[in-house]
Design an enzyme around this catalytic site. Structure first.
Site, PDB file in Angstrom:
ATOM      1  N   GLY A 179       8.112   6.280   6.761  1.00 35.80           N
ATOM      2  CA  GLY A 179       9.315   6.405   7.712  1.00 35.80           C
ATOM      3  C   GLY A 179       9.729   5.331   8.354  1.00 35.80           C
ATOM      4  O   GLY A 179      10.807   4.914   8.767  1.00 35.80           O
ATOM      5  N   PHE A 180       8.623   4.599   8.753  1.00 36.81           N
ATOM      6  CA  PHE A 180       8.709   3.341   9.796  1.00 36.81           C
ATOM      7  C   PHE A 180       8.748   1.882   8.986  1.00 36.81           C
ATOM      8  O   PHE A 180       8.952   0.995   9.826  1.00 36.81           O
ATOM      9  CB  PHE A 180       7.831   3.464  10.889  1.00 36.81           C
ATOM     10  CG  PHE A 180       8.108   4.778  11.804  1.00 36.81           C
ATOM     11  CD1 PHE A 180       9.129   4.920  12.303  1.00 36.81           C
ATOM     12  CD2 PHE A 180       6.954   5.721  11.984  1.00 36.81           C
ATOM     13  CE1 PHE A 180       9.571   5.941  13.208  1.00 36.81           C
ATOM     14  CE2 PHE A 180       7.305   6.796  12.777  1.00 36.81           C
ATOM     15  CZ  PHE A 180       8.651   6.928  13.489  1.00 36.81           C
ATOM     16  N   LEU A 210       0.835  -1.371  -0.093  1.00 38.21           N
ATOM     17  CA  LEU A 210      -0.020   0.056   0.122  1.00 38.21           C
ATOM     18  C   LEU A 210       0.827   1.360  -0.127  1.00 38.21           C
ATOM     19  O   LEU A 210       0.423   2.336  -0.608  1.00 38.21           O
ATOM     20  CB  LEU A 210      -1.059  -0.050   1.122  1.00 38.21           C
ATOM     21  CG  LEU A 210      -2.030  -0.902   1.373  1.00 38.21           C
ATOM     22  CD1 LEU A 210      -2.694  -1.025   2.632  1.00 38.21           C
ATOM     23  CD2 LEU A 210      -3.161  -0.671   0.340  1.00 38.21           C
ATOM     24  N   ASP A 215       2.855  11.807  16.541  1.00 34.30           N
ATOM     25  CA  ASP A 215       3.170  11.845  14.908  1.00 34.30           C
ATOM     26  C   ASP A 215       1.756  12.283  14.281  1.00 34.30           C
ATOM     27  O   ASP A 215       1.576  11.706  13.540  1.00 34.30           O
ATOM     28  CB  ASP A 215       3.925  10.747  14.449  1.00 34.30           C
ATOM     29  CG  ASP A 215       4.791  11.147  13.133  1.00 34.30           C
ATOM     30  OD1 ASP A 215       4.761  12.400  12.826  1.00 34.30           O
ATOM     31  OD2 ASP A 215       5.196  10.440  12.549  1.00 34.30           O
ATOM     32  N   VAL A 265       3.886  -0.962   4.074  1.00 36.15           N
ATOM     33  CA  VAL A 265       2.467  -1.328   4.676  1.00 36.15           C
ATOM     34  C   VAL A 265       1.863  -2.149   3.416  1.00 36.15           C
ATOM     35  O   VAL A 265       1.779  -1.689   2.300  1.00 36.15           O
ATOM     36  CB  VAL A 265       1.443  -0.014   4.842  1.00 36.15           C
ATOM     37  CG1 VAL A 265       0.342  -0.531   5.515  1.00 36.15           C
ATOM     38  CG2 VAL A 265       2.044   0.729   5.847  1.00 36.15           C
ATOM     39  N   ILE A 308       4.918   3.117   1.474  1.00 41.06           N
ATOM     40  CA  ILE A 308       6.082   3.055   2.331  1.00 41.06           C
ATOM     41  C   ILE A 308       6.481   4.133   3.187  1.00 41.06           C
ATOM     42  O   ILE A 308       6.250   5.468   2.506  1.00 41.06           O
ATOM     43  CB  ILE A 308       7.461   2.961   1.295  1.00 41.06           C
ATOM     44  CG1 ILE A 308       7.393   1.414   0.388  1.00 41.06           C
ATOM     45  CG2 ILE A 308       8.660   2.685   2.218  1.00 41.06           C
ATOM     46  CD1 ILE A 308       8.299   0.977  -0.469  1.00 41.06           C
TER      47      ILE A 308
END
Ligand SMILES: *[C@@H]1O[C@H](CO)[C@@H](O)[C@H](O)[C@H]1NC(C)=O
Ligand SMILES: *[C@@H]1O[C@H](CO)[C@@H](O)[C@H](O)[C@H]1NC(C)=O
Ligand SMILES: *[C@@H]1O[C@H](CO)[C@@H](O)[C@H](O)[C@H]1NC(C)=O
Ligand SMILES: *[C@@H]1O[C@H](CO)[C@@H](O)[C@H](O)[C@H]1NC(C)=O
Ligand SMILES: *[C@@H]1O[C@H](CO)[C@@H](O)[C@H](O)[C@H]1NC(C)=O
Length: 677
Positions: A357-358, A353, A473, A361, A355
């Site tokens: 920072g963490f 789905l 965040d 997905v 990409i």
């Protein structure tokens, strides 16, 4: 089974032929359902009758409505202008849920058409537009296990009397009074136990009483709660009676075991031994048959064990997970890697789905429940802090709110962590703000609803839940839109994971440039007020349709908040509104949003409101202060902020980017992560 065969009586009898008496007391009607097998009852949406005869209002599905009605309408008023006559209903219900669940309601309504009602906290009765409207002509008694600030719920286990609105006229913590000594005992609505309810209305005194009791206890003399409210000004002449329910999460069940109703007479009483039983909850016991068959089966299987072992070892390596002793207590929230692997078809690129920072997905569908999920794959090898993090994930998984993306659970593998969320089909808000991927631009009404929703979700995290959760965040790309275009906050706690890895001397600041409160640079400590700051920036972003850091053609950057502030000081506040809205907005709401955005993103933490206050401003309960504390030093502080933060890790301004720039974003994300360590 034969003994449980339920019966349905419809007594329709004229008491006396004297006209006068007849006018005063009207005709008597009554019905009783002892179980619902083969009964004449109208079902709608997710409602169904189980094989054992229970009326199951939600069938275990997610965010669906279910309704059940007595098939024909009843004459609540003798004449169209006559007063509403006395009535009485009695029913036995049971709620099964592993999580706090939205409840269900008994209702009286003018029609069987609830096609426009919303699920989850609207209980399948109302929607955003008609909640509170006199024209609904709906009376309901709600049984709710979630405290919804939006409707000023008193607690997370209450019985509420609702008239045309989910903001109850009056509500009572669930329980009952002992007949002998008058002591009050609590009842837990979502307890997996059946319990009894009586709702009585006296047409002469306009008294509504609600009484609850555990199974087997005779109807307590003192009702749980009682109010005077003349239903003559509420109900229609002919009206339907029934139940409505809306599940928030998977596998919540609202069962009705039996139901009786009387107009101008008491509701017929049940023989509770005739009612169907609540199904058992939790893992199934091993059956007798299995106990006999199992030894035989295992003897047979010994033969094939050789091959099986070989296959298992191969498979084990493929689906190898990391499990440690401390994880036992989090068992139910742990997904197997195998399920996630199959759900996402082996983490295929076509299911990617986005990409951020963490991590990456993926979209997936769970094998058994067919539930759509989003799986976030985060690489992480620090052992330190993992236990705390998982504990936090699990506790966050218990959070339930319409404006929060539900975290369903997690899984671990060497160097990797998987977080499993509800899938949000409409993607993230920023796409709609900036018109990416051909998404339509959101209207002002939709934006304002998203702002209110996120405020409500954040207020829940900060002030309503059992402990304070700081999101860390908040930004447009972390707000996802559900099927009804409600905003939901996603990506909790991830920032926290990277925080844990930090050593004691250097506190790492995690968040996104442009949304970070100035005090974070000096203290490094995320608090509810740093969330309020990011929320303020978010509100400005949504209202102005611009990113927190504006860049002009020649590459000069301005902070969005400074730009809005300038407009405010010049008295040209509405010039800051997104031009794409083409002046199609509510002036009052837009200026409220802009002022609120400025107030929340005030450089001094003490000057920012708490989320509860923010909600009051948004709901118009309290006017927003016109003389805000001066914001002048903002530019200086933001300068400091930019310098102070450069060396810290940040998640990316758009945490879910689209597939085509995936590899690019991923490199950036990786270097940010490694650079931060
Ligand atoms: C629940 O009801 C909905 C709506 O009627 C239906 O689409 C769904 O298949 C049902 N689910 C189950 C498990 O019966
Ligand atoms: C169920 O009740 C409705 C309304 O009273 C009636 O019209 C219908 O014929 C009944 N159906 C059955 C199967 O009895
Ligand atoms: C139910 O109400 C909706 C509007 O709220 C309407 O569009 C629909 O036609 C109605 N359905 C029936 C069967 O009357
Ligand atoms: C009943 O519930 C209330 C509110 O949840 C709580 O304060 C009280 O201690 C409970 N009482 C008992 C006897 O459990
Ligand atoms: C309730 O309202 C009706 C009609 O407005 C009126 O006739 C009746 O007296 C009222 N009942 C009470 C108890 O106030």
């Amino acid at each position: 089974m034969a003994a449980m065969k339920p019966m349905l009586l419809l007594v329709q009898m004229l008491l006396l032929s004297l006209d006068l008496v007849n006018m005063a007391y009207g005709e008597e009607y009554a019905f009783i359902y002892s179980g619902f097998t083969d009964q004449n009852i109208t079902l709608d949406g997710a409602a169904m009758v189980t094989r054992s005869g229970l009326l199951d209002l939600t069938n275990g599905s997610v965010r669906l409505n279910g309704h059940a009605f007595y098939p024909s309408p009843l004459p609540f008023r003798k004449f169209s202008d006559g007063m509403v006559q006395s009535f009485s209903t009695s029913f036995v219900f049971g709620v099964q849920s592993s999580y706090p669940s939205q409840g269900f309601a008994f209702f009286i309504a003018p029609s069987k058409n609830f096609s426009s009602a919303l699920a989850v906290q609207f209980l399948g009765l109302f929607n955003n537009q008609n909640n509170g409207d006199m024209k609904n002509q709906i009376f309901a008694v709600e049984f709710d296990s979630i405290k919804n600030i939006e409707f000023q719920d008193i607690d997370n286990n209450h019985v509420g009397i609702d008239i045309n609105s989910l903001t109850s006229v009056d509500a009572f913590p669930a329980g009952f009074y002992d007949d002998k000594d008058g002591t009050f005992s609590n009842l837990t609505i979502a307890s997996n136990e059946a319990m009894q309810v009586w709702v009585d209305y006296n047409g002469d005194t306009a008294q509504i009483s609600v009484t609850t009791a555990p199974m087997g206890v005779v109807k307590p003399l003192k009702p749980l709660g009682s109010i005077i409210h003349n239903l003559s000004s509420v109900l229609s002449e002919m009206a339907y009676v029934g139940f409505s329910s809306a599940a928030g999460r998977d596998n919540t069940r609202h069962y009705i075991l039996g139901w009786s109703f009387g107009l101008n007479r008491p509701a017929p009483s049940f023989d509770i031994t005739n009612l169907p039983k609540m199904p058992r909850f939790g893992p199934k016991g091993r059956s007798k048959v299995l106990e006999i068959i199992l030894p035989i089966a295992s003897a047979v299987s010994v033969l094939s064990i050789g091959t099986v072992i070989f296959l298992l070892v191969r498979r084990h390596l493929r689906y190898l997970e990391t499990r440690e002793d401390w994880e036992v207590e989090f068992g139910p929230h742990r997904f197997s890697f195998r399920d996630l692997f199959h759900a996402t078809e082996g983490f295929k690129n076509k299911n990617l789905l986005g990409i951020g920072g963490f991590g990456r997905v993926y979209k997936g569908m769970l094998p058994v429940s067919k539930l759509d999920i989003a799986v976030k794959r985060v690489s992480h090898d620090s052992k330190q802090g993992m236990k705390e993090f998982v504990a936090e994930v699990v506790s966050i998984g218990r959070l339930q709110h319409r404006n929060i993306v539900q975290l369903l659970g997690y899984c671990r593998r060497k160097g990797e962590l998987f977080l499993v969320y509800d899938y949000m089909p409409n993607g993230s808000l920023d796409k709609y703000l900036y018109g990416q991927e051909d998404k339509q631009i959101l209207t002002w009404a939709q934006r304002f609803r998203v702002i209110k929703g996120i405020a409500s979700g954040l207020a829940y995290l900060h002030e309503e839940w059992e402990k304070v959760v700081v999101h860390r965040d908040i930004k447009a790309s972390n707000v996802l839109l559900d099927t009804e275009m409600n905003g939901r906050l996603g990506d909790f706690g991830l920032a926290r994971l990277y925080d844990h890895g930090a050593d004691a001397q250097t506190t790492r600041v995690v968040g996104t440039i442009g949304y970070l409160a100035p005090e974070l640079a000096s203290s490094g400590k995320a608090t509810p007020l740093t969330d309020v700051f990011s929320f303020g920036i978010f509100v400005l972003e949504v209202t102005c349709g611009q990113r927190p850091i504006k860049e002009d053609i020649s590459g000069n950057t301005t902070m969005l908040v400074d730009w809005v502030l300038e407009h405010w000081q010049k008295g040209t506040l509405t010039d800051a509104v997104d031009v794409r809205l083409q002046d199609d907005y509510d002036l009052g709401e837009v200026s409220l949003a802009l002022k609120l955005g400025l107030l929340c993103s005030h450089p001094f933490a003490d000057a920012r409101p708490k989320m509860q206050q923010v909600m009051q401003y948004l709901q118009g309960q309290v006017p927003i202060p016109e003389d805000m504390p001066p914001n002048l030093s903002f530019e200086m502080l933001t300068l400091m902020q930019n310098e102070g933060f450069d060396s810290y890790i940040m998640s990316y301004p758009s945490s879910i980017t689209n597939h085509s720039d995936a590899s690019h974003a991923s490199c950036a994300a990786m270097s940010a992560l490694s650079g931060g360590r």
